[in-house]
Scaffold this motif. Structure first.
Motif, short mmCIF file in Angstrom:
data_model
loop_
_atom_site.label_atom_id
_atom_site.label_comp_id
_atom_site.label_asym_id
_atom_site.label_seq_id
_atom_site.Cartn_x
_atom_site.Cartn_y
_atom_site.Cartn_z
N LYS A 90 91.74 50.28 34.55
CA LYS A 90 92.09 50.26 35.97
C LYS A 90 91.04 49.57 36.82
N SER A 91 89.83 49.34 36.25
CA SER A 91 88.78 48.76 37.08
C SER A 91 87.83 47.96 36.20
N LEU A 92 86.92 47.28 36.87
CA LEU A 92 85.80 46.67 36.17
C LEU A 92 84.94 47.82 35.65
N ASP A 93 84.21 47.62 34.55
CA ASP A 93 83.43 48.70 33.94
C ASP A 93 84.27 49.96 33.71
N PRO A 94 85.38 49.86 33.01
CA PRO A 94 86.32 50.98 32.90
C PRO A 94 85.71 52.23 32.27
N PHE A 95 84.85 52.05 31.28
CA PHE A 95 84.31 53.21 30.58
C PHE A 95 83.38 54.01 31.51
N TRP A 96 82.58 53.30 32.27
CA TRP A 96 81.68 53.93 33.25
C TRP A 96 82.50 54.72 34.26
N GLU A 97 83.53 54.06 34.77
CA GLU A 97 84.43 54.67 35.75
C GLU A 97 85.03 55.96 35.17
N ALA A 98 85.49 55.87 33.91
CA ALA A 98 86.13 57.03 33.29
C ALA A 98 85.14 58.18 33.13
N LYS A 99 83.88 57.81 32.79
CA LYS A 99 82.87 58.86 32.61
C LYS A 99 82.55 59.52 33.95
N GLN A 100 82.45 58.71 35.01
CA GLN A 100 82.15 59.26 36.33
C GLN A 100 83.25 60.21 36.80
N LYS A 101 84.50 59.75 36.62
CA LYS A 101 85.62 60.56 37.12
C LYS A 101 86.08 61.59 36.11
N LYS A 102 85.43 61.59 34.94
CA LYS A 102 85.80 62.51 33.88
C LYS A 102 87.28 62.44 33.53
N VAL A 103 87.78 61.21 33.40
CA VAL A 103 89.17 61.05 32.96
C VAL A 103 89.15 60.31 31.63
N SER A 104 90.29 60.28 30.95
CA SER A 104 90.35 59.60 29.67
C SER A 104 91.00 58.22 29.84
N LEU A 105 90.49 57.27 29.05
CA LEU A 105 91.08 55.93 29.05
C LEU A 105 92.30 55.90 28.14
N PHE A 106 92.40 56.90 27.29
CA PHE A 106 93.42 56.86 26.24
C PHE A 106 94.51 57.88 26.55
N GLU A 107 95.59 57.42 27.13
CA GLU A 107 96.63 58.34 27.54
C GLU A 107 97.72 58.51 26.50
#
Lengths: 647, 198, 97
Positions: free
Chosen positions: A552-569
């Motif tokens: 959903k964004s640049l640096d997706p893994f960082w974003e996911a870690k910050q928001k505590k969401v999963s990239l793998f739905e």
């Protein structure tokens, strides 16, 4: 048959090389047989189509070539360390500086970069493999056997000896009668075809296989730099292909392209060589810019400053890189208009490059910087590369260039550009991504020791060369008299070279030490990374991602870690993978023999090998191989195991 | 393997459409390759030393025949792909066969021309101009010859396996290659032969 | 059947390419100036190449890669033309002799 032409005479060093090559080969063969590793080698490596393993093989080959090219460099520095040295004779010195250049650029820097991009790019874009996995294996084996062909020239028939740029008429049959430059034209041709195929493969991979949601402007910077690099590869390498073919025709079939009589034009070679050669510089430097961008962002804990301008500066560099080639031969005798034009385009490249330097500095500003080994190389790169760039602008001025042309000043300049701009980058990238591939980090303390040895020694080796150049020492001279006064600075430079060698030995020792003693990394994200490659377990499973990530964004893994969401739905489903195949390896072997027979003008065997190539291509076309599926249960089990859960 | 029925067969899987895109990129690499050969030719065109020059050597007759053959074969390979999309295997094979025969005719005329040149004392070794001419024409001719072998291989696969996503994909990619060779020939026809004769 | 197998677009494209080749012959049999001849050759060749590209090779056919294909061809032409004209600039037009 006349066996005389295969022999190389007269040098104890070459006999030593022959013996050591023979012993090493026997040692490897005996070792493989003793430990019963032939089957393992064939199944897991020689026939693999896995981009990660192919990448690892590229990097291993590059490290080997780094050693070979480094030994060449040491021999040159030793020979010039003092006036009237008798270590190498003129012919041997010519061969050494020629192969040093060829190996370092084409068989060390390029494969190192291609290796890193093989390992990382599919992971960064969330893909399961490259677009054409089997073609990827073909690329590797063509590169590998091209490199081998060049390397055996040292002991069979003699190495190329007309410089890595092989200017005519010196490289013609008349002035270079050994088979050395035949090796040049064929070895480079074979590995060049491999590189071209890599270029096509990665352009398709990056443009068509990105994870859903990753638009072009959400790609990691390394991916962007690799995309641009491969575009340059695809459009620049055909020019080299033609130039090498014409060289081969001149040397083997007596055509008149680069001769000095019958309408030939010797400088046309230099022209074509640099039409490819200048973009080639950017082929090795742009991925380095990408690697540094990733490392700076990760270890400053900030997103990259000026993302859009980074992308556009690379696009502009890629276009400008095709517009500057004549600055390599300002002194040829062309008109003032020509030199003025190329002088301006050359200086213009400094602008987008400057933009990048400032973007990196602004990314560092107010960042929470951690000084890891990859970050140290990156921080050292910025000032050192700037020295290289500024001296480049000095050389870009055509009238001033008449003074610097072909002096040690030039040698110092391009080492100041290429070593920080390519070598430091691949070492930094190597340290940075090592835990992703092997599951443990390299030791930081040893890494930093190696870093300081390399950085300080690099400057001790190459900074004196600027002054030697200004004093009038030309490049490629194998010795000089005491009265020239070149002695002391050359001795200093040799001392630096020894320090560099120590640094590289430490680096290799670190790999050995870390393999034995470093604790395994259980997080799969040891650096607190930002991009998708850190979202999959390390070591990486064959299918890369159990579930294709949604970006959903640049640096997706960082974003996911910050928001505590999963990239793998999505749910885990069965995964399609390609089968291994031995055909690319066999094709490479046949190409090797084709090249070898052509080098020695052995026409009948060469034709047989040529037919062999066509038969192999047909066999690959007729193959019906649909790959295989890994079942969902198997994927789930593997994932649990890799993430340290008990099944 | 997912097959997308809304697209033509040759594009129907992801792998297939990647292959077509990849081949376009490869053709993009062929453009600088031939541009470089043209560059060498234009630099060398007046450097004929003691050998014959272009106007002394060129004859329009065989060149027109070659042009006609290649243009027509480019038309028929287009028809073959069209027939393939309609699912007419037989018509497709016939058009492809005609294409390859015309390619063979082209190669025959070119070889005959080379023999004539050599017979007139114009060889690869004679002058810079002739070296560049032979290598430019020879590279194009080698592409046509390679294309002929490739086309035969694809026809065998078509004959054995029918029109499948894989064979349709190969045929389409082959057609791109063949059209591209025609484009290169147009430039050779215009800027080597006609410009030499004008 | 015949109509189906010979689509009008292809037939027109083929006829156009034959006509253009014939038209280019004016540089041999006509009586134009050198500059006009070069213009005729360039124009007919470019139209013919475009015919192949658009009519026969269907470059604009696949919507998801259309833009990439045009950029690809444009970049290739950029490099090719730069190599060609740059080299001529260095060795022919810009040469001191």
């Amino acid at each position: 048959m006349d066996l005389e032409k295969f022999k190389v005479h007269g040098e104890p060093l070459i006999y030593g090389a022959m013996v050591s090559i023979a012993l090493a080969t026997i040692g490897i063969l005996v070792g493989l047989t003793y430990f019963k590793k032939w089957g393992y080698l064939w199944r897991e490596w020689l026939t693999t189509v896995d981009h990660k393993k192919i990448g690892v093989m590229y990097i291993l080959a590059a490290l080997l070539m780094l050693f070979r090219g480094g030994v060449d460099a040491m021999m040159m520095r030793l020979q010039t360390a003092a006036p009237e040295m008798k270590f190498l004779d003129a012919q041997h010195y010519n061969e050494v500086f020629t192969t040093h250049g060829l190996i370092m650029i084409l068989f060390m820097a390029m494969p190192f970069i291609i290796g890193l991009m093989n390992v990382i790019i599919p992971l960064q874009i969330g893909a399961r493999d490259v677009a054409f996995p089997r073609l990827n294996a073909v690329s590797f084996w063509l590169f590998f056997f091209g490199a081998m062909l060049l390397n055996i020239s040292f002991v069979i028939g003699g190495s190329p000896d007309a410089g890595w740029s092989a200017y005519f008429p010196l490289a013609s049959l008349e002035f270079s009668p050994t088979v050395g430059n035949n090796y040049y034209s064929l070895a480079l041709q074979i590995s060049g075809i491999g590189t071209l195929i890599t270029g096509v493969n990665f352009i398709v991979t990056i443009l068509k296989m990105r994870a859903p949601g990753m638009t072009l402007m959400k790609m990691p910077m390394f991916t962007w730099s690799v995309l641009i690099t491969n575009i340059i590869i695809v459009f620049a390498f055909p020019v080299l292909t033609v130039a090498l073919a014409l060289m081969m025709f001149d040397r083997l079939f007596g055509s008149q392209f680069f001769t000095m009589a019958n309408g030939g034009m010797d400088m046309l070679w230099a022209n074509l060589f640099w039409v490819w050669g200048h973009p080639e510089v950017y082929i090795v430097i742009l991925p380095a810019f990408g690697i540094y961008s990733e490392i700076i962002a990760t270890f400053s804990k900030k997103n990259l400053y000026g993302y859009t301008s980074m992308v556009f500066s690379m696009v502009i560099i890629s276009l400008l890189s095709f517009l500057v080639w004549a600055h390599h031969f300002y002194t040829m005798g062309q008109g003032v208009m020509v030199n003025s034009f190329f002088s301006i385009t050359t200086m213009a490249i400094a602008v987008p490059t400057g933009v990048k330097i400032f973007n990196w500095l602004f990314t560092l500003r107010k960042g929470r910087i951690t000084f890891t080994t990859p970050m140290l190389y990156t921080l050292a790169f910025i000032p050192i590369f700037t020295i290289g760039g500024v001296t480049g602008v000095m050389l870009a001025m055509a009238s001033a260039d008449y003074q610097y042309h072909n002096t040690m000043f030039l040698v110092a300049h391009f080492h100041y550009v290429l070593i920080p701009g390519a070598v430091f980058a691949v070492i930094a990238g190597f340290h940075y991504w090592f835990p992703k591939v092997f599951g443990f980090r390299l030791n930081e303390r040893l890494g930093k020791h190696a870093f300081w040895w390399i950085i300080i020694s690099f400057n001790v080796t190459f900074f004196p060369l600027f002054f030697l150049g200004l004093m009038g020492m030309t490049r490629r001279m194998y010795t000089y008299s005491e009265e020239t006064g070149f002695g002391p600075l050359n001795m200093l430079s040799f001392a630096g070279a020894v320090g560099l060698a120590i640094g590289f030995v430490l680096l290799v020792y670190n790999i050995y030490w870390s393999t034995r003693y470093m604790p395994r990394d259980t997080t799969s994200d040891p650096w607190d990374g930002r991009t998708l490659e850190w979202a999959t377990p390390s070591p990486i499973p064959a299918y890369n991602f159990a579930v294709v990530p949604k970006v959903k964004s640049l640096d997706p893994f960082w974003e996911a870690k910050q928001k505590k969401v999963s990239l793998f739905e999505d749910k885990i489903t069965k995964i399609h993978l390609p089968n291994n195949t031995g055909k690319p390896f066999i094709l490479g072997v046949i190409f090797f023999f084709l090249g070898f027979f052509l080098v020695f003008s052995m026409w009948v065997p060469a034709i047989v090998a040529g037919v062999g190539v066509i038969v192999m291509l047909a066999a690959m076309s007729f193959d019906q191989d649909h790959g295989f599926y890994v079942s969902a249960e198997e994927v789930i089990a593997t994932e649990k195991k890799l993430r340290g859960e008990t099944v | 393997m997912k097959i997308d029925a809304s697209k033509p067969l040759e594009y129907s899987t992801e792998e297939n459409s990647n292959k077509i895109f990849g081949f376009w990129v490869f053709l993009g690499a062929e453009i600088p390759l031939f541009a470089t050969l043209f560059t060498v030719y234009f630099v060398m065109v007046n450097r004929f030393a003691d050998g014959p020059s272009g106007p002394e050597l060129f004859e329009i007759g065989p060149v027109l025949a070659e042009t006609f053959l290649l243009l027509t074969s480019s038309f028929t390979i287009g028809l073959a792909v069209h027939a393939m999309r309609l699912g007419h295997k037989k018509a497709m094979m016939i058009f492809m066969g005609i294409t390859l025969l015309m390619g063979l005719g082209f190669i025959g005329i070119e070889i005959d021309e080379f023999f004539t040149y050599v017979h007139e004392g114009a060889t690869l070794q004679t002058s810079g101009f002739l070296s560049s001419l032979f290598v430019l024409l020879g590279t194009h001719g080698a592409h046509v010859s390679f294309g002929f072998l490739w086309g035969v291989g694809i026809m065998i696969q078509l004959w054995r396996r029918g029109i499948t996503p894989a064979t349709a994909n190969k045929t389409f990619i082959f057609s791109l290659f063949w059209h591209f060779l025609d484009v290169v020939w147009i430039f050779i026809f215009s800027f080597v032969y006609l410009k030499g004769l004008m | 059947m015949i109509k189906q197998l010979f689509p009008i677009r292809h037939v027109m494209g083929y006829l156009a390419s034959l006509v253009l080749s014939a038209a280019a012959l004016i540089v041999i049999y006509g009586d134009l100036s050198h500059a006009a001849n070069v213009v005729v050759l360039t124009v007919t060749a470019i139209i013919q190449a475009s015919l192949q590209l658009f009519v026969f090779m269907h470059i604009g056919e696949s919507a998801d890669t259309k833009k990439e294909l045009y950029i690809n061809i444009a970049y290739a032409l950029f490099v090719g033309l730069i190599t060609l004209f740059g080299t001529l600039f260095i060795f022919v037009w810009g040469w001191y002799a």
